[in-house]
Design an enzyme around this catalytic site. Structure first.
Site, PDB file in Angstrom:
ATOM      1  N   GLY A   3      33.053  67.019  47.038  1.00 42.97           N
ATOM      2  CA  GLY A   3      33.551  67.635  45.843  1.00 42.97           C
ATOM      3  C   GLY A   3      32.646  68.849  45.545  1.00 42.97           C
ATOM      4  O   GLY A   3      31.543  68.827  45.714  1.00 42.97           O
TER       5      GLY A   3
ATOM      6  N   SER B 269      49.428  77.855  37.372  1.00 44.99           N
ATOM      7  CA  SER B 269      48.002  77.762  36.429  1.00 44.99           C
ATOM      8  C   SER B 269      49.194  77.770  34.660  1.00 44.99           C
ATOM      9  O   SER B 269      49.439  78.100  34.574  1.00 44.99           O
ATOM     10  CB  SER B 269      47.394  79.072  36.662  1.00 44.99           C
TER      11      SER B 269
ATOM     12  N   ARG C 186      46.948  71.996  25.798  1.00 42.43           N
ATOM     13  CA  ARG C 186      47.393  71.594  26.751  1.00 42.43           C
ATOM     14  C   ARG C 186      47.960  69.716  26.204  1.00 42.43           C
ATOM     15  O   ARG C 186      49.238  69.541  26.961  1.00 42.43           O
ATOM     16  CB  ARG C 186      46.393  70.616  27.871  1.00 42.43           C
TER      17      ARG C 186
ATOM     18  N   HIS D   6      47.163  65.369  35.846  1.00 37.30           N
ATOM     19  CA  HIS D   6      46.407  65.890  36.193  1.00 37.30           C
ATOM     20  C   HIS D   6      44.892  66.352  36.420  1.00 37.30           C
ATOM     21  O   HIS D   6      44.283  66.088  37.465  1.00 37.30           O
ATOM     22  CB  HIS D   6      46.274  67.337  35.273  1.00 37.30           C
TER      23      HIS D   6
ATOM     24  N   GLU E 170      34.571  64.515  37.844  1.00 35.71           N
ATOM     25  CA  GLU E 170      35.174  63.329  37.362  1.00 35.71           C
ATOM     26  C   GLU E 170      34.994  62.126  37.320  1.00 35.71           C
ATOM     27  O   GLU E 170      35.324  61.445  36.676  1.00 35.71           O
ATOM     28  CB  GLU E 170      36.397  63.947  37.678  1.00 35.71           C
TER      29      GLU E 170
ATOM     30  N   ARG F 195      40.144  67.588  28.292  1.00 37.52           N
ATOM     31  CA  ARG F 195      39.314  68.535  28.730  1.00 37.52           C
ATOM     32  C   ARG F 195      40.117  70.090  28.405  1.00 37.52           C
ATOM     33  O   ARG F 195      40.744  70.342  29.013  1.00 37.52           O
ATOM     34  CB  ARG F 195      39.158  68.823  30.019  1.00 37.52           C
TER      35      ARG F 195
END
Lengths: 250, 640
Positions: free
Chosen positions: B42, B284, B333, B404, B428, B438
């Site tokens: 990644g 999003s 969030r 997530h 991560e 985050r």
């Protein structure tokens, strides 16, 4: 709904392989196509039969892993989506659905619906980059790029490398995939220094891998889940000509 | 062992520069004498592998996918933060540092976060030079947008595919090194153990996912960049293959696991539609700029989006606007997620399952026109329609929170080294930069910071003290690790029970979601611990894995990963039980303010919880790394 699936089963790369029919029932129209195969695989596992092997990962249309020819069309009947974004509401109760792997000499079958697409990686390795090391890059805003050019480069860069273009092409040509990367870097000033050697090397590698020639039928563009345009192939033809008349690689 | 974070002394802004000067270097001609293994491709893994190869190290790169380009970083939509201050709106390295520390609810290390903010600008320069097509203004310069938790516009983006473009940039750099022969690539290969010789990580054991062959690779250092463990919940926005196996097996070999209970639940995902659901899709965060979130004031079970259109204004509860007039629909969030759960728990959730709330664009369309909305969110609206079958231009979207990201991970020091010498964790996979929550557009920043700009320096400090000698892979330690891996696989194949791997995984996911999800309490956590143990026991007695090892075998792959999730899950519960405060994504119902908001307890819990494995069936030991805050003042977050 109830469906009959005709799925390509092939134990490994040396096995001859063939179609096998499976019935699935009580399929919800809200399921994704891959979730429908998950249901089949759970049933097969309980019966002690080897589940159908298929490639998939992000299941949101961006990683480019899923790869199935559904009723003769890469990624199925709908335009501009990948297999994982296809939902069962696009099918009807009682349908027969044929599911096959990508078919191309350069994409040998690994197992069932899984093929080996490492040829794509080798095409990128041949020149799909700007040759800079980490560190020492100038300030990002020192390279102004007109919005129109940046947008067109982004159109090309949207390619997810799934290989549907190859599967759709009667010649199994990888021209759309290869041209998307060449075009992106040819449009941008960052790619200018190596533009001639890049197009020569990448096209050479593409041919070396056993992909067929491009005859401009446009099937690739029609089936591309990211709607990559034939314009990029046209640009690569011009890039290639320009490279050949000034080539140092003789 | 006392945890030493190795944070350099001196003023915050000078730590990294001084550290880079003070650490040891490997002579350019000697770099080729060292081998480095990088697991994962990644953003963190690909950027690290490419950068280390450019420096001259011999790199071996591993991924479970068929190509390094498919790692799940590719799915990140929104953008990447950097402190460039191009919009002239008052951004700075210190402000990015401050926002990140505060956003993380004061549970991350100051020095690490400051370094992250410091190198953020280099990342943008690097990516542009690679040809990453970031969005631009008409004048040709880079465009920025704003994201949650910040009052400046510092997010760089490439349409809704920023992760894809950054990953393809790192992948192209990696491809160039593969072509040069400096990186050897092993796709469709899964790491199953780390090999430790004389206290140092000296290699890994892997399984070839096509042939099933178990083999060993030796090196002078091993880097794990294997992502997060969100799939412990079964349903998450992670890729289907994303797993914790590499990190977990390293943990069992001695790498401490930090803050495992810190998981991020993203508020705007497409809700679960039924038992067949295999994964969840994120919509999003940017949608909350124009969408209004609501549920009916009185419970209306089964209310559909089509019926919602005719519900009169006075019967709707825009609960975020009502409870948080200052931030409204743009609260962070964790707050948005918790509130959605709350109204659904009250029975006011909508849709067939009652586990959804509306995200309504009717007002925005009336105010701005459909064309403006299409321009801003067209691709997201299309994606929603594709999956859900409803047209969001006409009826409200239905959304619900979903797992997530995981802020917890392997404990690392300032050099990104775990508690095992020579074993590093990046991206991560480690715990270091996001604290308990985050911020949006910060995951991409951290992955690339670790890979491009931190590890190329810090690994030199370690390797400079290593002898050049290579350990042959027929060394006793490799043999033993291979035997253990083979035995574990055979054990899975031998069970031959009557439940599939997915059935166990779903069962585990449900327990985690119900008791270790958006809200946690002592009683629920106790139940979760018991249930996880029961599932784990049952797994080893009843799991059905067909076929054998010497072939491509998807159920065997999954079985190994789920077996590890079943162990990690219990540690997440232990950690959640230890931390009796609420902070960021970790909400303990026992610790809330009178208004029902998260309440931190700084005098007791201002630490990193690092867990040490103690052996099969034994409780893990907790070691605490106290967090010192010298440059920011701790405040209770308020968004009223």
């Amino acid at each position: 709904m109830n469906l009959t699936l005709h799925i390509w089963r092939q134990k490994n790369s040396t096995d001859k392989g063939g179609f096998k029919a499976y019935e699935v029932s009580n399929i919800s129209p809200d399921m994704s196509f891959l979730e429908m195969i998950d249901v089949l695989n759970e049933e097969l596992t309980h019966k002690g039969e080897d589940p159908v092997h298929f490639d998939h990962d992000c299941r949101e249309g961006i990683c480019g892993t899923c790869s199935m020819v559904i009723n003769g069309r890469p990624h199925g009947p709908k335009q501009a989506i990948t297999t994982c974004q296809l939902h069962m509401r696009s099918f009807n109760d009682g349908d027969d659905i044929t599911i096959e792997p990508w078919r191309a000499k350069a994409f040998p079958v690994v197992k069932d619906l899984i093929v080996d697409r490492s040829a794509f990686d080798r095409i990128i390795q041949a020149g799909g980059y700007v040759s800079i090391n980490t560190g020492g890059a100038p300030d990002a805003n020192e390279i102004p790029i007109p919005k129109r050019i940046a947008d067109e480069a982004m159109d090309a860069a949207a390619c997810i490398g799934c290989g549907a273009c190859v599967a759709a092409c009667k010649n199994a040509s990888a021209m759309l995939f290869t041209s998307a990367k060449i075009s992106q870097l040819a449009l941008l000033p960052q790619g200018n220094t190596e533009r001639h050697s890049r197009v020569e090397k990448m096209i050479w590698q593409m041919e070396e891998e056993g992909f067929g020639a491009c005859t401009n039928t446009g099937a690739c563009e029609a089936e591309c889940p990211k709607e990559i345009s034939l314009v990029h192939i046209a640009r690569v033809h011009r890039e290639y000509m320009a490279a050949k008349v000034s080539s140092h690689n003789v | 062992m006392a945890l030493d974070s190795k944070i350099p002394a001196g003023p915050l802004a000078e730590k990294w520069t001084k550290h880079k000067f003070n650490i040891k270097l490997v002579n350019p001609a000697n770099k080729r004498k060292y081998d480095v293994i990088v697991v994962g491709t990644g953003l963190a893994g690909a950027s690290a592998a490419a950068s280390l190869a450019e420096l001259g190290y011999n790199v071996k790169s591993f991924c479970y996918q068929d190509s390094p380009r498919r790692a799940h970083s590719i799915a990140a939509q929104g953008g990447i933060n950097a402190a460039k201050n191009y919009p002239n709106d008052g951004d700075s390295i210190f402000r990015l540092f401050y926002d990140t520390i505060k956003g993380g609810d004061y549970r991350s290390r100051e020095a690490n976060v400051y370094r992250l903010a410091e190198v953020s600008n280099n990342i943008i320069d690097q990516c542009v030079a690679q040809g990453v097509p970031f969005a631009r203004e008409y004048g040709g310069l880079l465009d920025n947008r704003s994201f949650g938790g910040a009052q400046v516009s510092r997010t760089f983006y490439a349409r809704g595919q920023t992760g894809q473009q950054l990953l393809l940039g790192a992948y192209s750099a990696l491809s160039r090194q593969i072509a040069k022969g400096k990186v050897e690539l092993f796709p469709r290969t899964e790491m199953l153990d780390v090999v430790i010789i004389e206290g140092k990580a000296r290699g890994i054991v892997v399984r070839d996912l096509v042939t099933g062959k178990i083999s060993s690779h030796s090196a002078h250092a091993v880097l794990l960049a294997t992502g997060g463990y969100g799939n412990v919940f079964y349903l998450s926005t992670n890729a289907m293959g994303a797993n914790a196996t590499a990190a977990w097996r390293a943990h069992k070999k001695g790498a401490y696991f930090a803050n495992p209970c810190f998981t991020q639940i993203h508020p705007t995902c497409i809700p679960v539609s039924g038992d067949h659901q295999s994964k969840l899709t994120l919509m999003s965060e940017s949608l909350r700029n124009d969408g209004r979130i609501w549920v009916p004031k009185k419970a209306m079970p089964g209310l559909t989006a089509k019926e919602a259109v005719s519900i009169p204004e006075e019967e709707r509860d825009y609960y975020l606007e009502r409870r948080y007039p200052a931030f409204g629909n743009l609260v962070p969030r964790d707050v948005a997620s918790r509130n959605a759960k709350m109204v659904c728990d009250e029975g006011r959730g909508v849709g067939a399952t009652g586990q959804a709330v509306f995200l309504d664009f009717a007002d925005a369309i009336k105010r701005l026109g459909e064309d403006v909305i299409r321009d801003k969110y067209g691709n997201l609206f299309d994606m929603y329609r594709q999956i859900q079958g409803d047209n969001p231009y006409e009826v409200p979207m239905m959304i619900y929170p979903a797992v997530h990201y995981t802020m917890g991970g392997l404990w690392v020091d300032y050099n990104l080294m775990t508690t095992i010498d020579g074993l590093y964790a990046l991206g991560e996979c480690n715990f270091s930069d996001h604290g308990a929550n985050r911020l949006g557009a910060s995951a991409l920043m951290q992955g690339l910071a670790d890979g491009y700009f931190v590890i190329p320096y810090t690994i030199g400090d370690y390797l400079a003290g290593m002898a050049y000698d290579k350990v042959p892979t027929d060394h006793e330690a490799f043999r033993q690790a291979e035997d253990e891996v083979k035995e574990k696989i055979n054990k899975l194949l031998r069970v031959n029970g009557d439940k599939t791997v997915d059935e166990f995984h779903k069962e585990l996911g449900k327990v985690m979601w119900d008791y270790v999800g958006m809200a946690r309490n002592e009683e629920g956590l106790k139940i979760a611990k018991e249930k996880i143990r029961e599932i784990r026991e049952s797994f080893w007695q009843n799991v059905k894995v067909l076929g054998d090892n010497e072939e491509m075998n998807l159920s065997l792959e999954k079985a190994g990963r789920v077996a590890d999730f079943l162990e990690l899950a219990e540690l997440m519960v232990d950690d959640a039980r230890d931390r009796k405060e609420s902070c960021g994504g970790h909400f303990r119902e026992e610790s809330q303010t009178e208004e029902g908001e998260a309440k931190r307890i700084d005098d007791q819990y201002s630490y990193v919880a690092a867990w040490k494995y103690q052996g099969e069936g034994r409780e893990e030991a907790l070691e605490k790394e106290t967090l010192e805050f010298e440059n920011v003042k701790l405040t209770q977050r308020s968004y009223k």
